[in-house]
Design a protein around this motif. Structure first.
Motif, PDB file in Angstrom:
ATOM      1  N   GLU A   1       0.841  -1.204   0.000  1.00 16.72           N
ATOM      2  CA  GLU A   1       0.000   0.000   0.000  1.00 16.72           C
ATOM      3  C   GLU A   1       0.869   1.244   0.000  1.00 16.72           C
ATOM      4  OE1 GLU A   1      -3.719   1.903   2.585  1.00 16.72           O
ATOM      5  OE2 GLU A   1      -2.730   0.057   3.218  1.00 16.72           O
ATOM      6  N   THR A   2       0.481   2.217  -0.814  1.00 14.69           N
ATOM      7  CA  THR A   2       1.074   3.557  -0.758  1.00 14.69           C
ATOM      8  C   THR A   2      -0.056   4.481  -0.309  1.00 14.69           C
ATOM      9  OG1 THR A   2       0.624   3.852  -3.129  1.00 14.69           O
ATOM     10  CG2 THR A   2       2.813   3.055  -2.506  1.00 14.69           C
ATOM     11  N   TYR A   3      -0.611   5.292  -1.208  1.00 10.57           N
ATOM     12  CA  TYR A   3      -1.850   5.983  -0.877  1.00 10.57           C
ATOM     13  C   TYR A   3      -3.058   5.164  -1.313  1.00 10.57           C
ATOM     14  CZ  TYR A   3      -1.643   7.404  -5.807  1.00 10.57           C
ATOM     15  OH  TYR A   3      -1.562   7.405  -7.187  1.00 10.57           O
ATOM     16  N   THR A   4      -2.776   4.025  -1.959  1.00 10.23           N
ATOM     17  CA  THR A   4      -3.788   3.063  -2.356  1.00 10.23           C
ATOM     18  C   THR A   4      -3.134   1.689  -2.400  1.00 10.23           C
ATOM     19  OG1 THR A   4      -5.515   2.592  -4.014  1.00 10.23           O
ATOM     20  CG2 THR A   4      -3.361   3.315  -4.824  1.00 10.23           C
ATOM     21  N   ASP A   5      -3.903   0.674  -2.675  1.00  7.57           N
ATOM     22  CA  ASP A   5      -3.327  -0.662  -2.782  1.00  7.57           C
ATOM     23  C   ASP A   5      -2.408  -0.743  -3.999  1.00  7.57           C
ATOM     24  OD1 ASP A   5      -4.763  -1.472  -0.582  1.00  7.57           O
ATOM     25  OD2 ASP A   5      -6.401  -2.349  -1.745  1.00  7.57           O
ATOM     26  N   VAL A   6      -1.269  -1.410  -3.829  1.00  2.55           N
ATOM     27  CA  VAL A   6      -0.335  -1.625  -4.928  1.00  2.55           C
ATOM     28  C   VAL A   6       0.058  -3.101  -4.927  1.00  2.55           C
ATOM     29  CG1 VAL A   6       0.583   0.730  -4.926  1.00  2.55           C
ATOM     30  CG2 VAL A   6       1.654  -1.011  -3.484  1.00  2.55           C
ATOM     31  N   PRO A   7       0.479  -3.627  -6.077  1.00  2.00           N
ATOM     32  CA  PRO A   7       0.904  -5.028  -6.093  1.00  2.00           C
ATOM     33  C   PRO A   7       2.142  -5.235  -5.234  1.00  2.00           C
ATOM     34  CG  PRO A   7       1.389  -3.958  -8.191  1.00  2.00           C
ATOM     35  CD  PRO A   7       0.540  -3.009  -7.421  1.00  2.00           C
ATOM     36  N   SER A   8       2.171  -6.324  -4.512  1.00  2.00           N
ATOM     37  CA  SER A   8       3.317  -6.595  -3.642  1.00  2.00           C
ATOM     38  C   SER A   8       4.534  -7.044  -4.435  1.00  2.00           C
ATOM     39  CB  SER A   8       2.957  -7.667  -2.612  1.00  2.00           C
ATOM     40  OG  SER A   8       2.640  -8.889  -3.277  1.00  2.00           O
ATOM     41  N   THR A   9       4.323  -7.535  -5.646  1.00  2.00           N
ATOM     42  CA  THR A   9       5.423  -7.965  -6.493  1.00  2.00           C
ATOM     43  C   THR A   9       5.058  -7.718  -7.947  1.00  2.00           C
ATOM     44  OG1 THR A   9       6.957  -9.788  -6.964  1.00  2.00           O
ATOM     45  CG2 THR A   9       4.614 -10.349  -6.748  1.00  2.00           C
ATOM     46  N   ILE A  10       6.016  -7.866  -8.814  1.00  2.00           N
ATOM     47  CA  ILE A  10       5.796  -7.620 -10.231  1.00  2.00           C
ATOM     48  C   ILE A  10       6.685  -8.566 -11.026  1.00  2.00           C
ATOM     49  CG2 ILE A  10       7.523  -5.774 -10.314  1.00  2.00           C
ATOM     50  CD1 ILE A  10       5.826  -4.390 -12.428  1.00  2.00           C
ATOM     51  N   GLN A  11       6.158  -9.065 -12.112  1.00  2.18           N
ATOM     52  CA  GLN A  11       6.965  -9.894 -13.010  1.00  2.18           C
ATOM     53  C   GLN A  11       7.704  -8.989 -13.978  1.00  2.18           C
ATOM     54  OE1 GLN A  11       4.984 -13.295 -14.903  1.00  2.18           O
ATOM     55  NE2 GLN A  11       6.081 -12.804 -16.817  1.00  2.18           N
ATOM     56  N   ALA A  12       9.016  -8.986 -13.887  1.00  4.06           N
ATOM     57  CA  ALA A  12       9.841  -8.131 -14.738  1.00  4.06           C
ATOM     58  C   ALA A  12      11.281  -8.605 -14.646  1.00  4.06           C
ATOM     59  CB  ALA A  12       9.737  -6.665 -14.316  1.00  4.06           C
ATOM     60  N   ASN A  13      12.067  -8.207 -15.610  1.00  2.00           N
ATOM     61  CA  ASN A  13      13.479  -8.563 -15.653  1.00  2.00           C
ATOM     62  C   ASN A  13      14.262  -7.549 -14.817  1.00  2.00           C
ATOM     63  OD1 ASN A  13      16.156  -9.099 -16.300  1.00  2.00           O
ATOM     64  ND2 ASN A  13      15.742  -9.446 -18.474  1.00  2.00           N
ATOM     65  N   LYS A  14      14.792  -7.984 -13.674  1.00  2.00           N
ATOM     66  CA  LYS A  14      15.480  -7.033 -12.796  1.00  2.00           C
ATOM     67  C   LYS A  14      16.753  -6.477 -13.428  1.00  2.00           C
ATOM     68  CE  LYS A  14      18.320 -10.097  -9.882  1.00  2.00           C
ATOM     69  NZ  LYS A  14      19.587  -9.403 -10.194  1.00  2.00           N
ATOM     70  N   ASP A  15      17.293  -7.169 -14.419  1.00  2.00           N
ATOM     71  CA  ASP A  15      18.483  -6.671 -15.098  1.00  2.00           C
ATOM     72  C   ASP A  15      18.166  -5.584 -16.116  1.00  2.00           C
ATOM     73  OD1 ASP A  15      20.167  -8.417 -13.704  1.00  2.00           O
ATOM     74  OD2 ASP A  15      19.779 -10.036 -15.133  1.00  2.00           O
ATOM     75  N   LYS A  16      16.886  -5.312 -16.321  1.00  2.00           N
ATOM     76  CA  LYS A  16      16.467  -4.250 -17.236  1.00  2.00           C
ATOM     77  C   LYS A  16      15.737  -3.119 -16.517  1.00  2.00           C
ATOM     78  CE  LYS A  16      16.236  -6.945 -21.530  1.00  2.00           C
ATOM     79  NZ  LYS A  16      17.222  -6.111 -22.242  1.00  2.00           N
TER      80      LYS A  16
END
Length: 324
Positions: A214-229
């Motif tokens: 949560e920030t000022y609203t709900d946000v995803p706790s994780t995300i599928q993405a390439n951490k090297d990019k």
């Protein structure tokens, strides 16, 4: 036809007229005219291999007064120290400042810590499509044209699946923030727009502990993405866009406007899709029916729109607004 014409726009400099270049893009019975009437000469100092280069300030005093080629675009460990003015402005956007230094130290133990896009030169012509989310993309059949660009930069949650004919399928960069986060494929750069230190902390959490939900609203706790990019827009770049391009209008620039100015710095040729209203003046996203407004809120939509129009008048970008 589109792909053929854009390719030859790069390399057939000899076709430059002393008054006007007309590049005709045909789709069915529709015709787009690209007008470059103010280019009656070719600059002696060519900053790139395109026939017309964004960074060539000699063609526009208005552009040169605003464009700073030395501004840091992306955050890394060597440029992370913030000047007093930048720090005060950026931290003023957030209610809970947090520990910036600690966040930066963690960031670059996880994500690439390097200089990006410093390869400008006379042998390069990097073409970029900046793809917004306007409903004017529907029915445009811009998909193949968008995908032809070297970089395709998308904004927030604008989907491609099911809309390929109009918006394309290629994504090299997606600029987002925690509240607009979505899963990305392994070839796409996640470019974080950090409006607050909590955004940096969320990025770290999304790839490690997954504890920020949560920030000022709900946000995803994780995300599928390439951490090297993963890339992070520099707070100094945000302030630069606010000062030089938004001229202090609004609280801070919109994601779309920041993305466009970012493209002016990493691309040699910039074509813009999916910005503005539909032909009947309606503002909505191509993937939603709910009307939106660029005139209200924390961003200076009217001023940003005027600046985008001026960039086209100065022949620094080409805005394609679709058929609808």
């Amino acid at each position: 036809m589109w792909v053929f014409l854009l390719k030859h726009r790069r390399y057939r400099t000899a076709l430059l007229s002393s008054t006007t270049i007309l590049v005709l893009l045909y789709f069915q019975s529709s015709v787009l005219v690209f007008n470059y009437s103010s280019y009656g000469f070719v600059s002696k100092k060519v900053p790139c291999a395109c026939s017309i280069c964004v960074a060539d300030g000699g063609n526009s005093n208005w552009f040169s007064e605003r464009y700073n080629p030395n501004i840091p675009l992306l955050l890394n460990s060597t440029n992370s120290a913030l000047g007093a003015n930048v720090s005060k402005w950026w931290k003023g956007l957030q209610s809970n400042a947090g520990n910036y230094t600690e966040a930066v130290d963690q960031l670059f133990s996880l994500f690439p810590d390097e200089e990006h896009y410093s390869d400008a030169g006379p042998d390069r012509c990097r073409t970029c499509a900046v793809v917004g989310n306007s409903g004017n993309l529907l029915g445009s059949h811009y998909g193949p044209l968008i995908d032809f660009h070297d970089f395709v930069i998308r904004i927030n949650k604008g989907p491609t699946e099911g809309y390929e004919k109009d918006v394309g399928s290629k994504t090299t960069h997606r600029i987002l923030y925690p509240e607009s986060a979505m899963d990305l494929d392994n070839s796409t750069h996640l470019v974080l727009l950090p409006v607050k230190i909590l955004d940096l902390q969320w990025l770290i959490s999304a790839f490690t502990t997954k504890n920020i939900t949560e920030t000022y609203t709900d946000v995803p706790s994780t995300i599928q993405a390439n951490k090297d990019k993963v890339m992070i827009l520099h707070p100094e770049f945000l302030r630069y866009v606010y000062d030089n391009w938004a001229e202090g209008h609004g609280l801070y620039p919109s994601t779309g406007f920041l993305t466009l100015i970012f493209a002016l710095h990493v691309c040699d040729e910039v074509n813009v899709f999916g910005f503005g209203a539909t032909s009947d003046g309606i503002w909505h996203h191509y993937f939603e029916t709910i009307s939106t407004s660029y005139e209200s809120g924390i961003h200076a939509g009217n001023f940003e729109n005027e600046t985008i129009n001026r960039l086209q008048q100065e022949n620094k970008i080409l805005v394609l607004k679709g058929w609808t």
